[in-house]
Design a protein around this motif. Structure first.
Motif, PDB file in Angstrom:
ATOM      1  N   LYS A 170       0.834  -1.184   0.000  1.00  0.00           N
ATOM      2  CA  LYS A 170       0.000   0.000   0.000  1.00  0.00           C
ATOM      3  C   LYS A 170       0.874   1.240   0.000  1.00  0.00           C
ATOM      4  CE  LYS A 170      -4.031   2.043   2.209  1.00  0.00           C
ATOM      5  NZ  LYS A 170      -5.038   1.911   3.285  1.00  0.00           N
ATOM      6  N   ASN A 171       0.759   2.024  -1.062  1.00  0.00           N
ATOM      7  CA  ASN A 171       1.572   3.232  -1.253  1.00  0.00           C
ATOM      8  C   ASN A 171       3.072   2.961  -1.071  1.00  0.00           C
ATOM      9  OD1 ASN A 171      -0.803   4.793  -1.585  1.00  0.00           O
ATOM     10  ND2 ASN A 171      -0.996   4.985   0.641  1.00  0.00           N
ATOM     11  N   PRO A 172       3.593   1.952  -1.738  1.00  0.00           N
ATOM     12  CA  PRO A 172       5.010   1.629  -1.538  1.00  0.00           C
ATOM     13  C   PRO A 172       5.920   2.588  -2.321  1.00  0.00           C
ATOM     14  CG  PRO A 172       4.135   0.217  -3.236  1.00  0.00           C
ATOM     15  CD  PRO A 172       2.974   1.054  -2.726  1.00  0.00           C
ATOM     16  N   SER A 173       7.167   2.596  -1.943  1.00  0.00           N
ATOM     17  CA  SER A 173       8.180   3.351  -2.695  1.00  0.00           C
ATOM     18  C   SER A 173       9.143   2.368  -3.328  1.00  0.00           C
ATOM     19  CB  SER A 173       8.929   4.311  -1.769  1.00  0.00           C
ATOM     20  OG  SER A 173       9.640   3.590  -0.778  1.00  0.00           O
ATOM     21  N   LEU A 174       9.820   2.833  -4.341  1.00  0.00           N
ATOM     22  CA  LEU A 174      10.789   1.983  -5.047  1.00  0.00           C
ATOM     23  C   LEU A 174      12.056   2.803  -5.268  1.00  0.00           C
ATOM     24  CD1 LEU A 174      11.365  -0.716  -6.442  1.00  0.00           C
ATOM     25  CD2 LEU A 174      10.327   0.198  -8.516  1.00  0.00           C
ATOM     26  N   THR A 175      13.159   2.318  -4.754  1.00  0.00           N
ATOM     27  CA  THR A 175      14.426   3.052  -4.824  1.00  0.00           C
ATOM     28  C   THR A 175      15.382   2.386  -5.803  1.00  0.00           C
ATOM     29  OG1 THR A 175      14.220   3.850  -2.552  1.00  0.00           O
ATOM     30  CG2 THR A 175      16.421   3.864  -3.511  1.00  0.00           C
ATOM     31  N   PHE A 176      15.974   3.219  -6.659  1.00  0.00           N
ATOM     32  CA  PHE A 176      16.964   2.750  -7.630  1.00  0.00           C
ATOM     33  C   PHE A 176      18.330   3.337  -7.248  1.00  0.00           C
ATOM     34  CE2 PHE A 176      12.857   2.965  -9.654  1.00  0.00           C
ATOM     35  CZ  PHE A 176      12.754   1.778 -10.361  1.00  0.00           C
ATOM     36  N   ARG A 177      19.341   2.503  -7.267  1.00  0.00           N
ATOM     37  CA  ARG A 177      20.693   2.954  -6.925  1.00  0.00           C
ATOM     38  C   ARG A 177      21.638   2.632  -8.084  1.00  0.00           C
ATOM     39  NH1 ARG A 177      23.172   4.398  -2.209  1.00  0.00           N
ATOM     40  NH2 ARG A 177      21.281   3.838  -1.027  1.00  0.00           N
ATOM     41  N   SER A 178      22.378   3.619  -8.532  1.00  0.00           N
ATOM     42  CA  SER A 178      23.259   3.453  -9.689  1.00  0.00           C
ATOM     43  C   SER A 178      24.532   2.696  -9.308  1.00  0.00           C
ATOM     44  CB  SER A 178      23.642   4.823 -10.245  1.00  0.00           C
ATOM     45  OG  SER A 178      24.616   5.434  -9.403  1.00  0.00           O
ATOM     46  N   SER A 223      10.071  10.923  -6.087  1.00  0.00           N
ATOM     47  CA  SER A 223       9.948  11.608  -4.796  1.00  0.00           C
ATOM     48  C   SER A 223      11.274  12.188  -4.328  1.00  0.00           C
ATOM     49  CB  SER A 223       9.398  10.660  -3.725  1.00  0.00           C
ATOM     50  OG  SER A 223      10.259   9.548  -3.544  1.00  0.00           O
ATOM     51  N   THR A 224      12.370  11.503  -4.577  1.00  0.00           N
ATOM     52  CA  THR A 224      13.688  12.023  -4.169  1.00  0.00           C
ATOM     53  C   THR A 224      14.752  11.673  -5.194  1.00  0.00           C
ATOM     54  OG1 THR A 224      14.247  10.038  -2.885  1.00  0.00           O
ATOM     55  CG2 THR A 224      13.167  11.827  -1.692  1.00  0.00           C
ATOM     56  N   VAL A 225      15.704  12.581  -5.330  1.00  0.00           N
ATOM     57  CA  VAL A 225      16.897  12.353  -6.151  1.00  0.00           C
ATOM     58  C   VAL A 225      18.088  12.820  -5.330  1.00  0.00           C
ATOM     59  CG1 VAL A 225      18.133  12.935  -8.269  1.00  0.00           C
ATOM     60  CG2 VAL A 225      15.639  12.725  -8.305  1.00  0.00           C
ATOM     61  N   SER A 226      19.087  11.982  -5.172  1.00  0.00           N
ATOM     62  CA  SER A 226      20.223  12.359  -4.333  1.00  0.00           C
ATOM     63  C   SER A 226      21.479  11.620  -4.774  1.00  0.00           C
ATOM     64  CB  SER A 226      19.934  12.045  -2.855  1.00  0.00           C
ATOM     65  OG  SER A 226      19.762  10.648  -2.669  1.00  0.00           O
ATOM     66  N   ILE A 227      22.602  12.073  -4.212  1.00  0.00           N
ATOM     67  CA  ILE A 227      23.886  11.399  -4.413  1.00  0.00           C
ATOM     68  C   ILE A 227      24.352  10.933  -3.040  1.00  0.00           C
ATOM     69  CG2 ILE A 227      26.298  11.658  -5.110  1.00  0.00           C
ATOM     70  CD1 ILE A 227      25.378  13.849  -7.047  1.00  0.00           C
ATOM     71  N   ASP A 228      24.587   9.644  -2.923  1.00  0.00           N
ATOM     72  CA  ASP A 228      25.075   9.078  -1.663  1.00  0.00           C
ATOM     73  C   ASP A 228      26.595   8.959  -1.762  1.00  0.00           C
ATOM     74  OD1 ASP A 228      25.737   7.685   0.575  1.00  0.00           O
ATOM     75  OD2 ASP A 228      24.337   6.025   0.257  1.00  0.00           O
ATOM     76  N   GLY A 280      30.790   7.170  -4.506  1.00  0.00           N
ATOM     77  CA  GLY A 280      29.376   7.462  -4.345  1.00  0.00           C
ATOM     78  C   GLY A 280      28.489   6.843  -5.409  1.00  0.00           C
ATOM     79  N   THR A 281      27.172   6.903  -5.161  1.00  0.00           N
ATOM     80  CA  THR A 281      26.175   6.393  -6.098  1.00  0.00           C
ATOM     81  C   THR A 281      25.043   7.411  -6.231  1.00  0.00           C
ATOM     82  OG1 THR A 281      24.996   5.246  -4.318  1.00  0.00           O
ATOM     83  CG2 THR A 281      26.639   3.967  -5.538  1.00  0.00           C
ATOM     84  N   ALA A 282      24.330   7.319  -7.351  1.00  0.00           N
ATOM     85  CA  ALA A 282      23.142   8.147  -7.548  1.00  0.00           C
ATOM     86  C   ALA A 282      21.933   7.357  -7.050  1.00  0.00           C
ATOM     87  CB  ALA A 282      22.979   8.500  -9.017  1.00  0.00           C
ATOM     88  N   VAL A 283      20.995   8.046  -6.381  1.00  0.00           N
ATOM     89  CA  VAL A 283      19.827   7.380  -5.807  1.00  0.00           C
ATOM     90  C   VAL A 283      18.564   8.103  -6.263  1.00  0.00           C
ATOM     91  CG1 VAL A 283      18.681   6.627  -3.696  1.00  0.00           C
ATOM     92  CG2 VAL A 283      21.177   6.713  -3.780  1.00  0.00           C
ATOM     93  N   ILE A 284      17.617   7.371  -6.837  1.00  0.00           N
ATOM     94  CA  ILE A 284      16.335   7.920  -7.275  1.00  0.00           C
ATOM     95  C   ILE A 284      15.224   7.070  -6.669  1.00  0.00           C
ATOM     96  CG2 ILE A 284      14.831   8.430  -9.241  1.00  0.00           C
ATOM     97  CD1 ILE A 284      17.325   8.793 -10.941  1.00  0.00           C
ATOM     98  N   THR A 285      14.253   7.721  -6.045  1.00  0.00           N
ATOM     99  CA  THR A 285      13.145   7.003  -5.417  1.00  0.00           C
ATOM    100  C   THR A 285      11.824   7.418  -6.055  1.00  0.00           C
ATOM    101  OG1 THR A 285      14.319   6.856  -3.301  1.00  0.00           O
ATOM    102  CG2 THR A 285      11.932   6.553  -3.243  1.00  0.00           C
ATOM    103  N   GLN A 293       7.593   7.068  -5.713  1.00  0.00           N
ATOM    104  CA  GLN A 293       6.571   6.848  -4.692  1.00  0.00           C
ATOM    105  C   GLN A 293       5.258   6.447  -5.360  1.00  0.00           C
ATOM    106  OE1 GLN A 293       6.925   7.051  -1.210  1.00  0.00           O
ATOM    107  NE2 GLN A 293       4.918   6.020  -1.340  1.00  0.00           N
ATOM    108  N   SER A 294       4.647   5.370  -4.878  1.00  0.00           N
ATOM    109  CA  SER A 294       3.370   4.926  -5.435  1.00  0.00           C
ATOM    110  C   SER A 294       2.241   5.846  -4.988  1.00  0.00           C
ATOM    111  CB  SER A 294       3.067   3.495  -4.976  1.00  0.00           C
ATOM    112  OG  SER A 294       1.747   3.130  -5.318  1.00  0.00           O
TER     113      SER A 294
END
Length: 213
Positions: free
Chosen positions: A122-130, A170-175, A182-187, A189-190
């Motif tokens: 229910k309303n999940p998020s999905l995160t992608f990491r480069s 919902s979010t874009v960041s660099i970890d 480092g890696t790029a992170v994009i999330t 949101q459902s």
């Protein structure tokens, strides 16, 4: 208390047929006594000798340094970067040609990244990491392990996504603390209930990677 507090100032005048004239007593530098007992002339000479000795010492140090460095000297290049000049050369080689203080566009590479995934709930998020910056450097053909280890992700652009069942990014960041450089992170949101049927999505982006020469 000033140095002249124990003295009174006055001027001497000489009476002449034409009236009073200010009297200025003549003296010489070798007849003026300083507080340490030396004459003014001796003091000035001592100062001159001390300055000359200091200049000679500086020159000796410069000569010794020049010899020990094999004729190498130092300078500043046209971009304002400090560096060294090899013996017989007339160009400045920067100490750190492509450090973070002097980023050069030729060292910023673009890597096209595509990733996909799925989730449910229910309303999940999905995160992608480069991939990490070090891995991307390898993908781009960098053979130097030192340059690859020093690579860093510095930006992300042109992000697109295919997200059936998802509301959007919902979010874009660099970890910076994950992987090498480092890696790029994009999330994503459902925007709905995906408890019964899971959904898949994918993202596409261009990652900017700094790779030193």
């Amino acid at each position: 208390m000033s140095i002249l507090s124990g003295y009174k100032r006055f001027k001497k005048y000489l009476r002449t047929a034409d009236g009073y004239r200010l009297c200025s007593e003549w003296t010489k530098s070798d007849s003026v006594e300083m507080a340490d007992g030396k004459t003014l002339q001796e003091t000035v000479s001592d100062i001159g000798d001390a300055v000359e000795n200091a200049q000679n010492e500086i020159k000796n140090v410069q000569d010794d340094l020049h010899v020990s460095l094999g004729g190498m000297t130092f300078g500043v290049d046209a971009a304002g970067r400090y560096g060294y000049i090899k013996a017989g050369a007339d160009t400045v080689t920067p100490f750190k040609k492509n450090d973070w203080g002097t980023l050069s566009s030729e060292n910023i590479k673009e890597y096209t990244w595509t990733s996909s995934g799925s989730t449910y709930g229910k309303n999940p998020s999905l995160t992608f990491r480069s991939p990490s910056a070090g891995q991307i450097a390898t993908f781009l053909g960098v053979k130097d392990p030192v340059a690859g280890a020093a690579a860093k992700i510095i930006g992300i652009k042109k992000i697109t996504s295919s997200r059936p069942g998802f509301g959007g990014i919902s979010t874009v960041s660099i970890d910076p603390n994950t992987g090498s450089g480092g890696t790029a992170v994009i999330t994503l949101q459902s925007d709905g209930d995906l408890t019964t049927v899971g959904m898949s999505a994918n993202v596409n982006a261009i990652i900017l990677v700094y790779i030193p020469s």
